[in-house]
Design a protein around this motif. Structure first.
Motif, PDB file in Angstrom:
ATOM      1  N   LEU A 156       0.850  -1.175   0.000  1.00  0.00           N
ATOM      2  CA  LEU A 156       0.000   0.000   0.000  1.00  0.00           C
ATOM      3  C   LEU A 156       0.889   1.229   0.000  1.00  0.00           C
ATOM      4  CD1 LEU A 156      -2.810  -0.914   2.514  1.00  0.00           C
ATOM      5  CD2 LEU A 156      -2.833  -1.028   0.034  1.00  0.00           C
ATOM      6  N   PRO A 157       0.471   2.237  -0.728  1.00  0.00           N
ATOM      7  CA  PRO A 157       1.292   3.454  -0.773  1.00  0.00           C
ATOM      8  C   PRO A 157       1.102   4.325   0.458  1.00  0.00           C
ATOM      9  CG  PRO A 157      -0.609   3.666  -2.204  1.00  0.00           C
ATOM     10  CD  PRO A 157      -0.670   2.302  -1.642  1.00  0.00           C
ATOM     11  N   PHE A 158       0.286   3.839   1.395  1.00  0.00           N
ATOM     12  CA  PHE A 158       0.110   4.613   2.624  1.00  0.00           C
ATOM     13  C   PHE A 158       0.001   3.643   3.795  1.00  0.00           C
ATOM     14  CE2 PHE A 158      -3.973   4.122   0.425  1.00  0.00           C
ATOM     15  CZ  PHE A 158      -4.641   3.330   1.333  1.00  0.00           C
ATOM     16  N   ALA A 159       0.141   4.163   4.965  1.00  0.00           N
ATOM     17  CA  ALA A 159      -0.064   3.339   6.158  1.00  0.00           C
ATOM     18  C   ALA A 159      -1.386   3.748   6.773  1.00  0.00           C
ATOM     19  CB  ALA A 159       1.067   3.592   7.144  1.00  0.00           C
ATOM     20  N   PHE A 160      -1.989   2.876   7.584  1.00  0.00           N
ATOM     21  CA  PHE A 160      -3.150   3.362   8.322  1.00  0.00           C
ATOM     22  C   PHE A 160      -3.129   2.874   9.750  1.00  0.00           C
ATOM     23  CE2 PHE A 160      -5.748  -0.441   8.184  1.00  0.00           C
ATOM     24  CZ  PHE A 160      -5.363  -1.062   7.003  1.00  0.00           C
ATOM     25  N   ARG A 161      -3.679   3.710  10.575  1.00  0.00           N
ATOM     26  CA  ARG A 161      -3.634   3.428  12.001  1.00  0.00           C
ATOM     27  C   ARG A 161      -5.026   3.528  12.564  1.00  0.00           C
ATOM     28  NH1 ARG A 161      -0.541   7.023  16.274  1.00  0.00           N
ATOM     29  NH2 ARG A 161      -2.565   8.039  16.121  1.00  0.00           N
TER      30      ARG A 161
ATOM     31  N   LEU B 108       2.129  10.985  -0.870  1.00  0.00           N
ATOM     32  CA  LEU B 108       1.908   9.695  -1.503  1.00  0.00           C
ATOM     33  C   LEU B 108       2.691   9.614  -2.802  1.00  0.00           C
ATOM     34  CD1 LEU B 108      -1.042   7.782  -0.947  1.00  0.00           C
ATOM     35  CD2 LEU B 108      -0.875   8.193  -3.359  1.00  0.00           C
ATOM     36  N   LEU B 113       4.728   7.336   2.302  1.00  0.00           N
ATOM     37  CA  LEU B 113       3.794   6.597   3.172  1.00  0.00           C
ATOM     38  C   LEU B 113       3.016   7.481   4.143  1.00  0.00           C
ATOM     39  CD1 LEU B 113       5.524   3.292   4.286  1.00  0.00           C
ATOM     40  CD2 LEU B 113       3.682   3.567   2.652  1.00  0.00           C
ATOM     41  N   PRO B 114       2.143   8.334   3.657  1.00  0.00           N
ATOM     42  CA  PRO B 114       1.327   9.117   4.587  1.00  0.00           C
ATOM     43  C   PRO B 114       0.441   8.196   5.430  1.00  0.00           C
ATOM     44  CG  PRO B 114       0.457   9.272   2.363  1.00  0.00           C
ATOM     45  CD  PRO B 114       1.773   8.554   2.250  1.00  0.00           C
ATOM     46  N   GLN B 115       0.099   8.677   6.603  1.00  0.00           N
ATOM     47  CA  GLN B 115      -0.651   7.797   7.504  1.00  0.00           C
ATOM     48  C   GLN B 115      -2.117   8.206   7.592  1.00  0.00           C
ATOM     49  OE1 GLN B 115       0.215   7.513  11.843  1.00  0.00           O
ATOM     50  NE2 GLN B 115       0.793   5.448  11.266  1.00  0.00           N
ATOM     51  N   ILE B 116      -2.981   7.274   7.192  1.00  0.00           N
ATOM     52  CA  ILE B 116      -4.420   7.511   7.281  1.00  0.00           C
ATOM     53  C   ILE B 116      -4.897   7.022   8.643  1.00  0.00           C
ATOM     54  CG2 ILE B 116      -6.661   6.749   6.390  1.00  0.00           C
ATOM     55  CD1 ILE B 116      -5.433   6.730   3.649  1.00  0.00           C
TER      56      ILE B 116
END
Lengths: 371, 373
Positions: A156-161, B108, B113-116
């Motif tokens: 994924l090009p982003f991380a999620f929390r 992005l 890696l921006p964090q959602i």
């Protein structure tokens, strides 16, 4: 004014005496909620603890065993292998020895290397649709993590929390114990008042009151007050058990909860009053009280099942259930620390319902007496 | 035999004299059947979603679209103020908040890696867990899509994915009604006979008419039989009525044998009627009888697997469910209806149920004799 107060007090006294003269009922009124709370508190759990899974492994290779491991390693599944034809699966379902069957094809390894998508068959006993849905979700979660750990790099090009507020471990008792307060309070309060007046009707003592100088308003107040005290003590006991036995955190304002709970109790008592005016006997009164409170509260008010998932027409019906609104209040205050401003809407609805029910029942009661 | 008939006749008259009782026996169960059949679902839909789009870029809006165009989430509001999240939860305005950080698209594209963030109200743990799962799935799908869009050149090998092919036995549509409606019938078939029999006996005690009955040449056994048979008949009428409605208007399939169902229902009624008599012997007023039967009913319904699967309970409580006669009948009725199970698969439940029935009924009748005699 003073005379009215005195007359009301006399009725309160009489009603209290009546309650105390029947210790068996009193015992039941306190024992019932406590036992129910403890039982419900432990039993209510929508998360399945152990799902029996029959595995028909036709590949019998290291790869298939590793795949099965993904399931047997999870705490949800109790996995056992069946070395028989898949056709026996119906027997496993009928004897309830398995809820789900996993069928691994003989060419699993080959497919694993060649195909981009490898379909694996899951047969489920879907007789309980809710359980089947949950089981399917668990299976899917396990498949996702299996895929992730087996080269399927879902980059994924982003991380999620994720951040979970108020109940980080998703403990179901947090949700259900305050919910039980809503059920038990309305059940006890409605039942008590509905019987108190129907009994006087049945035994003819209501006529005796009529010839006395007591006003119907005073009779009602005097009859309701003792039960308000009783129900309030019940509420306190339930809350104490919730906090100390189930270790529910109480983050809100106790005074606010007390005030709104009294409102809810008065609402339930008025409902009981109304029932007693329309019921022809104690038996009928109690039946109606039960029908109107227990099952609707448990099943339709959002105590267990989410209202948003119900069909639209049913959602509209839930608006007449007092518990629907009290649930928002009691869970909000205890678990989230909701303030009065946060709970303005449900509180206003409860207040409106209470006034409406009180007015209607006093009116009906009057016509009853005069008739 | 004749005295029994007299009691039966009297009892029937007593029930039907009161219009509201007739409504309670026949109409109310029907309404409950209709309402409850639809209310019980653990499906999680229409989760209230609030969005904090702090980026407001082309990609962030696309992500918002990915969320708002689903059945699972209802977009209820926007926020720019992250302190407002908790307030939204406290007033029940929202259940999930999706937080897209500022500079999301820019970071992005630079591969940073921006964090959602996904914030969820955990009070309803079940809903929260499922909603998080939905959010995760949407995010993964979205991520994979923009991965190939934005970084098409970077992805080389396609992954091998094991996929689920599911087959739902007995209930391919995953409709909860075929499971719940027979269950509701069981609950109602317990509730009515138990309350009616307990209260009818206590009422005679309370009003003193029981003594009058006893000085008649009626034997105690005849008295009890005369009292029980009407309730037995009423319960049977009730059951057939409910099943007729279930099959006729809900189109629930009945896959098993009616004869078997009838026999086992008959056996089960020993238990409920027996409990009714038992309650009437230990109580002195209708109110107490009502409390007692209510108390028992809540216990029986809860432990029967009616709406909380027994497997979900802690082990101690699971063991306790074996003491609940309704547990056996619940499984029996559901299995006959849905799976068409024959006695071979049902005896595991039928034998303990019959045992309970005989014991409860015998003990209660003996106790009644002693109390009255």
């Amino acid at each position: 004014m003073k005379a009215a107060l005195l007359r009301t007090r006399a009725i309160v006294r009489k009603e209290f005496l009546h309650i105390l003269h029947d210790p068996r009922s009193l015992f039941l009124v306190f024992l019932m909620p406590v036992v129910q709370l403890i039982m419900f508190g432990y039993a209510l759990n929508l998360e399945i603890q152990r799902v029996d899974m029959a595995v028909f492994d036709h590949a019998r290779s290291p790869a298939s065993r590793e795949f099965i491991q993904a399931f047997s390693g999870s705490r949800f599944f109790h996995v056992f292998e069946v070395n028989r034809s898949v056709r026996t699966v119906e027997d496993w379902f009928k004897s309830r020895k398995a809820r789900v069957a996993l069928v691994i094809p003989a060419d699993f390894d080959r497919q694993l290397h060649r195909n981009l998508r490898i379909p694996i068959q899951f047969l489920m006993d879907a007789s309980d649709a809710n359980a089947a849905t949950l089981i399917r979700n668990y299976c899917q979660q396990i498949l996702i993590s299996y895929n992730l750990s087996h080269g399927a790099k879902v980059l994924l090009p982003f991380a999620f929390r994720r951040t979970v507020f108020f109940n980080p471990n998703f403990r179901s008792s947090y949700f259900f114990v305050p919910g039980l307060m809503a059920m038990i309070l309305i059940m006890i309060s409605t039942l008590l008042t509905s019987v108190a007046i129907a009994r006087e009707k049945e035994t003819g003592t209501l006529e005796q009151m009529l010839v006395s100088p007591v006003r119907s308003r005073e009779i009602i107040l005097g009859k309701v007050f003792p039960y308000l005290v009783l129900a309030f003590l019940d509420a306190a006991a339930i809350l104490a058990i919730g906090l100390f036995l189930f270790r529910i955190p109480f983050v809100g304002n106790l005074l606010l909860l007390t005030l709104l709970s009294v409102l809810y109790i008065v609402l339930a008592l008025s409902l009981g009053l109304l029932i007693s005016t329309v019921a022809s006997s104690q038996q009928v009164a109690m039946m109606i009280a039960q029908i109107a409170t227990v099952l609707p509260t448990i099943m339709m008010a959002g105590m267990i099942f989410p209202i948003a998932s119900m069909p639209r027409w049913l959602q509209l019906i839930t608006y007449i259930l007092p518990a629907r609104f009290y649930l928002l209040i009691v869970r909000g205050i205890i678990l989230k620390g909701s303030t009065f401003a946060d709970l303005l809407n449900p509180s206003a609805v409860l207040l409106g319902m209470t006034i409406f029910l009180l007015l209607v029942s006093i009116r009906k009661f009057k016509t009853n007496l005069e008739a | 035999m004749q005295p029994i008939f007299a009691v039966i006749q009297k009892e029937f008259k007593q029930v039907f004299r009161d219009r509201s009782m007739v409504a309670i026996i026949f109409l109310v169960p029907l309404i409950q059947l209709f309402l409850l059949a639809y209310s019980i679902t653990v499906d999680v839909r229409h989760v209230k979603l609030e969005i904090a789009d702090l980026d407001n870029s082309h990609l962030s809006r696309e992500l918002v679209q990915a969320f708002s165009h689903t059945k699972q989430f209802d977009l209820v509001g926007w926020t720019r103020n992250l302190n407002g999240i908790e307030e939204g939860f406290r007033s029940w305005r929202s259940q999930v908040v999706l937080i897209i950080p500022p500079g999301f698209e820019k970071n992005l594209r630079r591969g940073r890696l921006p964090q959602i963030g996904v914030a969820v109200d955990g009070v309803d743990g079940n809903t929260a867990g499922v909603a998080l799962g939905y959010a995760q799935a949407i995010l993964i799908r979205f991520g994979q899509r923009i991965q190939t869009q934005v970084f098409a050149q970077k992805t080389r090998s396609q992954p091998h994915l094991v996929e689920m092919r599911e087959r739902m036995w007995y209930n391919p549509e995953l409709d909860s009604k075929p499971f719940m409606i027979p269950g509701i019938a069981v609950v109602l078939l317990t509730l009515l006979p138990m309350m009616l029999s307990s209260m009818s006996l206590v009422k005679e005690k309370e009003t003193g008419t029981l003594e009058q009955l006893l000085v008649t040449p009626l034997k105690k056994t005849q008295l009890i039989l005369g009292k029980l048979i009407p309730f037995l008949l009423l319960s049977f009428i009730e059951l057939s009525f409910l099943l007729l409605v279930a099959i006729g208007s809900f189109h629930i399939a009945m896959n098993g044998s009616y004869l078997l169902l009838g026999w086992l229902s008959f056996v089960y009624l020993f238990t409920t009627l027996g409990l009714g008599i038992f309650i009437s012997t230990v109580t002195t007023s209708q109110q107490q009888a009502m409390f007692m039967s209510w108390f028992m009913l809540v216990f029986m319904i809860l432990m029967s697997g009616f709406f909380i699967p027994i497997e979900n309970m802690p082990l101690v409580l699971q063991k306790l469910t074996y003491l609940d006669p309704m547990r056996y009948f619940m499984s029996i009725v559901r299995d006959i209806f849905q799976k068409g199970s024959g006695l071979r698969f049902l005896q595991r439940d039928a034998i303990p149920m019959a045992g309970f029935g005989v014991i409860i009924l015998t003990v209660s009748i003996l106790k009644f004799h002693k109390r009255v005699g």
